[in-house]
Design a protein around this motif. Structure first.
Motif, PDB file in Angstrom:
ATOM      1  N   ALA A 238       0.812  -1.203   0.000  1.00 40.62           N
ATOM      2  CA  ALA A 238       0.000   0.000   0.000  1.00 40.62           C
ATOM      3  C   ALA A 238       0.847   1.256   0.000  1.00 40.62           C
ATOM      4  CB  ALA A 238      -0.897  -0.008   1.228  1.00 40.62           C
ATOM      5  N   GLU A 242      -3.976   7.608  -1.678  1.00 35.86           N
ATOM      6  CA  GLU A 242      -5.086   6.759  -2.096  1.00 35.86           C
ATOM      7  C   GLU A 242      -4.929   6.436  -3.582  1.00 35.86           C
ATOM      8  OE1 GLU A 242      -9.690   7.608  -2.224  1.00 35.86           O
ATOM      9  OE2 GLU A 242      -8.795   7.985  -0.246  1.00 35.86           O
ATOM     10  N   GLU A 317      -0.983  12.486  -2.559  1.00 37.06           N
ATOM     11  CA  GLU A 317      -2.154  12.054  -1.770  1.00 37.06           C
ATOM     12  C   GLU A 317      -3.188  11.281  -2.581  1.00 37.06           C
ATOM     13  OE1 GLU A 317      -2.228  16.352  -0.729  1.00 37.06           O
ATOM     14  OE2 GLU A 317      -3.049  15.616   1.167  1.00 37.06           O
ATOM     15  N   ARG A 318      -3.237  11.536  -3.895  1.00 37.05           N
ATOM     16  CA  ARG A 318      -4.164  10.811  -4.769  1.00 37.05           C
ATOM     17  C   ARG A 318      -3.377  10.258  -5.954  1.00 37.05           C
ATOM     18  NH1 ARG A 318      -6.851  11.471  -1.004  1.00 37.05           N
ATOM     19  NH2 ARG A 318      -8.822  12.580  -0.754  1.00 37.05           N
ATOM     20  N   ALA A 341      -4.363  -0.869  -4.435  1.00 37.70           N
ATOM     21  CA  ALA A 341      -5.472   0.076  -4.573  1.00 37.70           C
ATOM     22  C   ALA A 341      -6.651  -0.312  -3.678  1.00 37.70           C
ATOM     23  CB  ALA A 341      -5.922   0.123  -6.038  1.00 37.70           C
ATOM     24  N   LYS A 344      -9.902  -0.619  -5.682  1.00 38.54           N
ATOM     25  CA  LYS A 344     -10.677   0.502  -6.224  1.00 38.54           C
ATOM     26  C   LYS A 344     -10.387   0.650  -7.719  1.00 38.54           C
ATOM     27  CE  LYS A 344      -9.561   3.564  -2.944  1.00 38.54           C
ATOM     28  NZ  LYS A 344      -9.037   2.758  -1.860  1.00 38.54           N
ATOM     29  N   THR A 357     -14.972   9.568  -8.245  1.00 39.17           N
ATOM     30  CA  THR A 357     -13.784   9.305  -7.429  1.00 39.17           C
ATOM     31  C   THR A 357     -14.158   9.617  -5.994  1.00 39.17           C
ATOM     32  OG1 THR A 357     -13.012  11.542  -7.752  1.00 39.17           O
ATOM     33  CG2 THR A 357     -12.184   9.880  -9.269  1.00 39.17           C
ATOM     34  N   SER A 358     -13.256   9.471  -5.123  1.00 41.48           N
ATOM     35  CA  SER A 358     -13.374   9.712  -3.665  1.00 41.48           C
ATOM     36  C   SER A 358     -14.617   9.130  -3.015  1.00 41.48           C
ATOM     37  CB  SER A 358     -13.285  11.184  -3.327  1.00 41.48           C
ATOM     38  OG  SER A 358     -14.419  11.869  -3.747  1.00 41.48           O
TER      39      SER A 358
END
Ligand code: AMP
Ligand code: MG
Length: 358
Positions: A238, A242, A317-318, A341, A344, A357-358
């Motif tokens: 990970a 995100e 961050e993304r 992921a 996702k 998204t999010s």
């Protein structure tokens, strides 16, 4: 503990350094070392206290068994209770190399090494530094990947240092390694079962074995079935940011990722894109990185984890990634990327235009 960091010649490592590293392992200490797949965090596989130290250094749950690394086929027999005929064939064809076999263990292998199981995972790596170290350590090195649990597997020694400084006696730097972990095949059932896809594909295995099954839990991660390789149930590799994977036609993927990234950047987030040489110029994000040419699986396998690490360093961050499911390593690469992921995926082929998204 002070961690000693030594650069070694990948093809012909200095004998004196290897002897010292081997001594550390014989004495119950830990050494991080290169293999052709990823860097390993090695300890004496036959010493229960070494295995406990590995779990501690890695921060890994101790029900997750370790792979025992050997450097000669003859070293299999002393640690197992039986050698099935398929093992002989697979060793002949794929060893040394990125194939791990699960066999029934005997009493010489402590339960600490196998996470309490009666079976043991064995691999004979092709990396020259690994082979020399295993020989110098007494023949059996238990080693998971040399990262803290939950972090991407290290393909460079400096990532081992980032994760394990002060937790291991020595790190051997043998340059950049392959990136994709070994294929794991269970030979303790009636039919051989692939527990983890990797460099050696199902098709390659089927060329030499009559029948090869795949662990259901690996084929269909949403099935709710527990994977037979305990480690497969954890969220691995990970990155801190995100991560989301975009699938579908190339132009749609580019547009979809750019749209998602633009929205996140407007919201003040730092964004990163994982793509290929073909599309690299088309993305707008804080950091855009290519794994190489689309279809060059080896390059993808090698670069993917490095990029995830770099995004961590850059404070991304993304993260948006193209999908890499074609090619002969596609299944193995996507298995890793999907785990990173947390599954996702935005499938632009199915949910046309309408992605969230999010
Ligand atoms: P790593 O060391 O990070 O490459 O992970 C080793 C993988 O091998 C994990 O997924 C373990 O669960 C798996 N493994 C090791 N030993 C066994 C075993 N005896 N039976 C099933 N899976 C195993
Ligand atoms: Mg690992």
């Amino acid at each position: 503990m002070i961690t000693e960091y030594i650069v070694v010649n990948e093809e012909a490592p200095d004998g004196e350094v290897i002897r010292r590293a081997g001594r550390i392992i014989r004495d119950g200490g830990l050494v991080a070392f290169p293999t052709e797949t990823v860097y390993g965090l090695g300890g004496d596989a036959l010493n229960p206290s070494s295995s406990r130290k590995i779990y501690e250094a890695k921060g890994r749950p101790s029900d997750n068994p370790l792979i025992v690394h050997i450097c000669r086929w003859e070293d299999v027999a002393p640690i197992v209770s039986e050698i099935p005929p398929q093992a002989v064939i697979l060793a002949e064809v794929f060893w040394p190399g990125p194939l791990t076999m699960i066999l029934k263990k005997n009493d010489r292998v402590p339960k600490e090494t196998t996470g309490g199981l009666d079976t043991v995972a064995i691999r004979f790596p092709s990396d020259k530094v690994a082979q020399a170290l295993i020989a110098a350590s007494g023949g059996y090195i238990a080693a998971p990947s040399a990262n803290r649990s939950g972090r991407p597997s290290p393909t460079l020694a400096r990532y081992c240092l980032e994760d394990l400084d002060g937790r291991v006696e020595m790190i051997l730097d043998g340059g950049q390694v392959g990136g994709l972990e070994s294929t794991i095949i269970d030979l303790t059932q009636e039919e051989p079962v692939i527990l983890r896809p990797g460099f050696i594909t199902k098709e390659m295995l089927e060329e030499v074995l009559d029948a090869v099954e795949e662990d259901r839990a690996v084929i269909d991660p949403d099935s709710g079935i527990a994977p037979k390789a305990p480690g497969m149930k954890y969220k691995h590799y990970a990155p801190r940011g995100e991560l989301m994977i975009f699938k579908g036609e190339r132009d749609k993927v580019v547009a979809g990722i750019n749209q998602a990234a633009a929205r996140e950047m407007a919201a003040g987030k730092k964004t990163g894109v994982i793509c290929t040489d073909e599309t690299e110029q088309q993305y707008k994000a804080d950091s855009v990185k290519s794994t190489g040419c689309r279809g060059d699986d080896k390059s993808t396998a090698r670069e993917l984890f490095r990029i995830l690490r770099e995004f961590d360093d850059e404070g991304i961050e993304r993260i948006y990634s193209e999908s890499f499911d074609e090619g002969y390593l596609g299944k193995a690469i996507m298995n890793r990327l999907m785990k990173a992921a947390g599954h996702k995926v935005i499938d632009l082929g199915r949910a046309e235009g309408a992605f969230q998204t999010s």
